[in-house]
Motif scaffolding. Structure first.
Motif, PDB file in Angstrom:
ATOM      1  N   GLY A  53       0.815  -1.212   0.000  1.00  0.00           N
ATOM      2  CA  GLY A  53       0.000   0.000   0.000  1.00  0.00           C
ATOM      3  C   GLY A  53       0.847   1.260   0.000  1.00  0.00           C
ATOM      4  O   GLY A  53       0.551   2.228  -0.722  1.00  0.00           O
ATOM      5  N   ILE A  54       1.924   1.248   0.798  1.00  0.00           N
ATOM      6  CA  ILE A  54       2.796   2.424   0.848  1.00  0.00           C
ATOM      7  C   ILE A  54       3.511   2.621  -0.482  1.00  0.00           C
ATOM      8  O   ILE A  54       3.599   3.743  -1.003  1.00  0.00           O
ATOM      9  CB  ILE A  54       3.814   2.280   1.993  1.00  0.00           C
ATOM     10  CG1 ILE A  54       3.095   2.373   3.351  1.00  0.00           C
ATOM     11  CG2 ILE A  54       4.902   3.342   1.896  1.00  0.00           C
ATOM     12  CD1 ILE A  54       3.985   2.121   4.541  1.00  0.00           C
ATOM     13  N   VAL A  55       4.012   1.533  -1.069  1.00  0.00           N
ATOM     14  CA  VAL A  55       4.756   1.642  -2.323  1.00  0.00           C
ATOM     15  C   VAL A  55       3.850   2.140  -3.448  1.00  0.00           C
ATOM     16  O   VAL A  55       4.227   3.010  -4.231  1.00  0.00           O
ATOM     17  CB  VAL A  55       5.391   0.287  -2.689  1.00  0.00           C
ATOM     18  CG1 VAL A  55       5.947   0.329  -4.108  1.00  0.00           C
ATOM     19  CG2 VAL A  55       6.486  -0.076  -1.691  1.00  0.00           C
ATOM     20  N   VAL A  56       2.625   1.594  -3.523  1.00  0.00           N
ATOM     21  CA  VAL A  56       1.712   1.966  -4.606  1.00  0.00           C
ATOM     22  C   VAL A  56       1.199   3.388  -4.438  1.00  0.00           C
ATOM     23  O   VAL A  56       1.158   4.180  -5.401  1.00  0.00           O
ATOM     24  CB  VAL A  56       0.532   0.975  -4.677  1.00  0.00           C
ATOM     25  CG1 VAL A  56      -0.529   1.477  -5.656  1.00  0.00           C
ATOM     26  CG2 VAL A  56       1.029  -0.405  -5.079  1.00  0.00           C
ATOM     27  N   ASN A  57       0.829   3.762  -3.209  1.00  0.00           N
ATOM     28  CA  ASN A  57       0.155   5.041  -2.997  1.00  0.00           C
ATOM     29  C   ASN A  57       1.039   6.138  -2.399  1.00  0.00           C
ATOM     30  O   ASN A  57       0.690   7.323  -2.487  1.00  0.00           O
ATOM     31  CB  ASN A  57      -1.057   4.846  -2.071  1.00  0.00           C
ATOM     32  CG  ASN A  57      -2.058   3.859  -2.635  1.00  0.00           C
ATOM     33  OD1 ASN A  57      -2.522   4.015  -3.762  1.00  0.00           O
ATOM     34  ND2 ASN A  57      -2.376   2.816  -1.873  1.00  0.00           N
ATOM     35  N   GLY A  58       2.130   5.757  -1.770  1.00  0.00           N
ATOM     36  CA  GLY A  58       2.918   6.767  -1.053  1.00  0.00           C
ATOM     37  C   GLY A  58       4.327   6.978  -1.551  1.00  0.00           C
ATOM     38  O   GLY A  58       5.079   7.750  -0.945  1.00  0.00           O
TER      39      GLY A  58
END
Length: 662
Positions: A53-58
Motif C-alpha cells: 500500500g505504501i509503495v503503490v500510494n505513497g
C-alpha cells in the motif's frame, strides 16, 4: 539588601522518567510484537499489505520528503544561518573530528555497508530496474543507483534531524527529544499530549529501524560463521546470535558513551579502513580509482533526475524494493542517529555540522561502495565469476564472504569482516538504547543503568520477533511503515527550525547594528586605572568579591526599577558568588538574560617562560553572557554605575530586537 537567590537552571527541571512516553511506547511495542509472535502468518500478510500500500500510494510522498530534506540541509549550511553555533556563541566541540566522525559513521551506516557493499551493486547489475542485466551499461547504472541510495539523501536525512535537535537543546536549553523541534510552532505545548505523541512515534520508528539493521547484521554474521566454521544457516542460529550480540551490547552500555560507543567506533573505523585498503590494493587498484571518479561524476550529474524518478511511465516493482525501502529506512533511523549525532555535536557551527555530516561520511560511503561494488562487478563481467552473481541473487547475506573468496587470505579477510559486523551491531544497539532511553527520559541520559538495559532488551526482542514473524520482509516493512508518521514530524520541524533560525539571525544582526562597543567600563580620563586593570590578573576570589559588591547590587537596582515599572524581573546568584544573573521575562516573546560569570582564562606570558603555578598560569574575568552565550568582554573592576550603564545598553538592544521582530 535582599538575600541572594539560587541560580537559574540551565535546563527545565523535569523528572528523569517521562512516564506517558515510556508507558505508551512500551505498550504499543508490546501489542505489535505480541501480535506478530502469536500470529506470525497473519503478521506476515499484514506487513506485506502495508508495504504494498505504501509503495503503490505513497512512493511520491517519500520521494518528495527526502528531496525537501536534502535541499533544506544544503540551504541552511550555505546561507547566513550556517554561522550560528549549536550552543552558546563561546561553545567549543566536545569531541575531535576523528572521534566525532567515527561515532556518527558507526551509528549511521556500519552494518548496512557491510551487508550491501557487494550485494546491492551486483543485484542492480544483474537485475536493473529496466533493460538487460549483465552488460557494461548495466554495470555503470548499478553503481550510480547504489551511490544514489547511500549518498547525500541518506546523510541529509540524518543531518537535518540532528541539527534541529542539537540547535534547540544546546542553544535554547530544551530537552534533547523530538518534541523540542516543534517549540517554535507550539511553544510550551511541547510538554503536553502533542509532545508525548511525537516522542512515542520517535521511539517506535527508532526501535523498528534499529531492529531492521540488526536483522541484516545477524544474517551476515550467520553467513560469515557458516563460511568460516560451517555453522548452519538457520533461524535458530540467528536467534542465538541476536541474544548473544545483544548481551555484548549490554556490556558496552555499562561502559558508557566514552568508554563504550566511542572506543568501539574508533576501533571499527580503523578495521573498516584496513579492510577497504586491503581490497583496494589486492584488487584492480587503478581500475577501482578510475571507476570511483566516473561513478561520482555520473551520480552528481544525474542527482536531480534520480531524486524525482518514480518510473511513472514504466512502472516497476524495483522502486518499492529498493529506493522506497531505503528512504523509509533512513527516515526511521533519523530519530536514533539524529539524537545520537546531536548528543556528540555541541559547539560546532551549523555549517560545520551539516557539511561535516554530509560530505565526510558520504565520500567514505561512496568510496566503500565503489571499491567493493566495482570489484565484484569486474569479477563477474570480466573474469567469469558467474557463481558469485548467482550466490548473491540467491542470498544477499553471503555476498561479502563469497566475494572475499576471490582474494588472497580470504579466511583472514572474512574473519575481519565478521568481527566488524559484530562491533557495528554492538555500537548500533548500544547507541539505539541510549537514544530510546533519552526519548523516554526528557532528553537526559543520566538515568539508571537498568532503564537503558530495558531499551536494549526491547531492541533485541523486536529484532527477534520480527525475524520470526516474517523474516527480513517483515523488518523492512516495519522500517518503511514506521517512517510514515515521523516524516510528517520532520517536515513540520524543518518549517519551525527555519523560523527559529530567522529569529536568531535577526537578533545577531540587531546586536551588530546597535552594537556600540561596551562603553561602561572606564572613561577616557582614568587611563591610569585602566592600565592597572590590564596589568592585574585577578583570581576567582577577587571576581567573586566583585560580583558580591558591585554586580549583584547593580542588578538588584536595575530589577527593582523594572519591577516598579511593571516588568517581571528577577536576580539570581550562585552560593559561591561566582555568577549572577538578571532575567527579564517578556510574556509570549523572547526573554532577556544578562549573566556575569567568573571565567578562567590562560594568563598572557610576557617573559616567554613556562610555570607550573596554577595562579600564574591563568586568571579569572567577570565575563558578560547573554542568551546567545559569552559576549567576550570583562567587567571586572567596573563601578556599580558602569555595570548599570552596560545593563541598560544591553537591555536597550534586546528591546530594539523585539521591536524589529514584531
Amino acid at each position: 539588601m535582599d538575600a541572594p537567590r539560587q541560580p537559574l537552571e540551565e535546563q527545565r527541571n523535569v523528572a528523569p522518567l517521562n512516564a506517558p512516553v515510556f508507558w505508551a511506547s512500551t505498550i504499543l511495542l508490546a501489542v505489535v510484537l505480541g501480535g506478530s509472535a502469536l500470529a506470525p502468518d497473519f503478521a506476515d500478510r499484514l506487513f506485506s499489505n502495508i508495504q504494498d500500500g505504501i509503495v503503490v500510494n505513497g512512493s511520491w510522498y517519500y520521494v518528495l520528503v527526502v528531496a525537501i530534506i536534502l535541499v533544506s540541509s544544503v540551504v541552511i549550511a550555505l546561507t547566513r544561518f550556517g554561522d550560528i553555533k549549536l550552543g552558546p556563541d563561546h561553545a567549543e566541540p566536545e569531541y575531535s573530528i576523528i572521534s566525532w566522525f567515527a561515532m556518527l559513521f558507526a551509528a549511521g551506516m556500519g552494518i548496512g555497508l557491510m551487508f550491501f557493499g557487494v550485494a546491492e551493486p551486483v543485484m542492480h547489475f544483474l537485475a536493473p530496474p529496466h533493460g538487460a542485466g549483465g552488460s557494461v551499461s548495466a554495470a555503470s547504472e548499478a553503481m550510480t543507483l547504489t551511490f544514489f541510495h547511500w549518498g547525500l539523501h541518506a546523510w541529509a536525512t540524518y543531518a537535518i534531524v540532528a541539527v534541529i535537535l542539537a540547535y534547540f537543546c544546546f542553544r535554547h536549553r530544551l530537552p534533547l527529544t523530538l518534541r523540542s523541534a516543534l517549540y517554535p510552532l507550539i511553544g510550551e505545548r511541547i510538554y503536553g499530549p502533542i509532545g508525548t505523541v511525537v516522542d512515542v512515534f520517535a521511539i517506535l520508528s527508532t526501535t523498528f529501524g534499529v531492529a531492521t539493521s540488526l536483522g541484516f547484521g545477524v544474517e551476515q554474521i550467520n553467513s560469515g560463521l557458516n563460511f568460516l566454521f560451517g555453522v548452519p544457516k538457520s533461524v535458530g542460529v540467528q536467534v542465538v546470535l541476536i541474544v548473544v550480540t545483544t548481551g555484548l551490547a549490554a556490556v558496552s552500555v555499562g561502559l558508557g558513551l566514552d568508554a563504550g560507543i566511542k572506543r568501539l567506533s574508533e576501533i571499527n573505523i580503523a578495521l573498516a579502513v584496513a579492510l577497504l585498503a586491503g581490497i583496494l590494493l589486492l584488487g584492480p587498484t587503478v581500475y577501482l580509482l578510475q571507476a570511483f571518479m566516473q561513478n561520482t561524476g555520473d551520480y552528481m550529474a544525474d542527482l536531480v533526475g534520480k531524486t524525482f524518478n518514480l518510473y511513472a511511465y514504466e512502472p516497476t516493482d524495483w522502486l518499492g524494493g529498493w529506493t522506497i525501502f531505503y528512504w523509509g529506512w533512513w527516515i526511521s533511523w533519523a530519530p536514533f542517529v539524529g539524537i545520537f549525532i546531536a548528543r556528540i555535536s555541541r559547539g560546532r557551527t551549523l555549517r560545520e555540522f551539516i557539511l561535516g555530516v554530509l560530505v565526510g561520511p558520504t565520500l567514505f560511503t561512496l568510496f566503500w561502495m565503489a571499491v567493493f561494488g566495482n570489484s565484484a562487478i569486474e569479477l563477474i563481467l570480466s573474469q567469469g565469476a558467474q557463481d558469485l552473481g548467482a550466490a548473491v541473487q540467491q542470498d544477499e547475506s553471503v555476498a561479502l564472504f563469497k566475494f572475499l573468496e576471490y582474494f588472497p587470505l580470504s579466511q583472514v579477510l572474512s574473519g575481519l569482516a565478521v568481527v566488524m559486523v559484530l562491533v557495528f551491531f554492538i555500537t548500533s544497539a548500544d547507541s539505539g538504547a541510549m537514544v530510546l532511553n533519552m526519548l523516554s527520559s526528557n532528553g537526559r541520559d543520566d538515568t539508571p543503568l537498568s532503564r537503558r538495559m530495558f531499551w536494549m532488551a526491547m531492541i533485541g526482542v523486536s529484532a527477534l520477533v520480527l525475524l520470526l514473524a516474517g523474516g527480513m520482509s517483515a523488518l523492512q516493512t516495519a522500517a518503511i511503515a514506521s517512517a510514515l508518521p515521523f516524516s510528517l514530524v520532520i517536515l513540520v520541524a524543518i518549517w519551525g527550525f527555519v523560523r527559529a533560525l530567522s529569529v536568531d539571525h535577526m537578533k545577531r544582526q540587531t546586536l551588530l547594528l546597535t552594537n556600540l562597543a561596551p562603553s561602561g567600563g572606564h572613561s577616557s580620563t582614568d587611563w591610569k586605572a585602566r592600565l592597572r586593570h590590564l596589568l592585574h590578573f585577578p583570581q576567582k576570589p577577587d571576581v567573586e568579591a566583585f560580583i558580591r559588591k558591585a554586580v549583584y547590587p547593580a542588578m538588584q537596582q536595575f530589577a527593582e526599577e523594572l519591577q516598579h515599572n511593571g516588568a517581571d524581573a528577577q536576580v539570581n546568584v550562585s552560593e559561591a558568588w561566582d555568577q549572577a544573573s538578571l532575567s527579564v521575562m517578556h510574556s509570549g516573546e523572547i526573554d532577556f538574560r544578562y549573566l556575569v560569570v567568573a571565567q578562567w582564562h590562560p594568563r598572557p606570558n610576557e617573559t616567554g617562560t613556562e610555570t607550573d603555578d596554577a595562579e600564574d598560569a591563568g586568571y579569572f574575568r567577570a565575563e558578560v553572557h547573554l542568551n546567545e552565550g559569552s559576549q567576550d568582554y570583562d567587567v571586572m573592576g567596573w563601578t556599580q554605575a558602569q555595570v548599570l550603564h552596560d545593563l541598560l545598553q544591553q537591555y536597550e538592544k534586546h528591546v530594539h530586537f523585539l521591536h524589529v521582530l514584531r
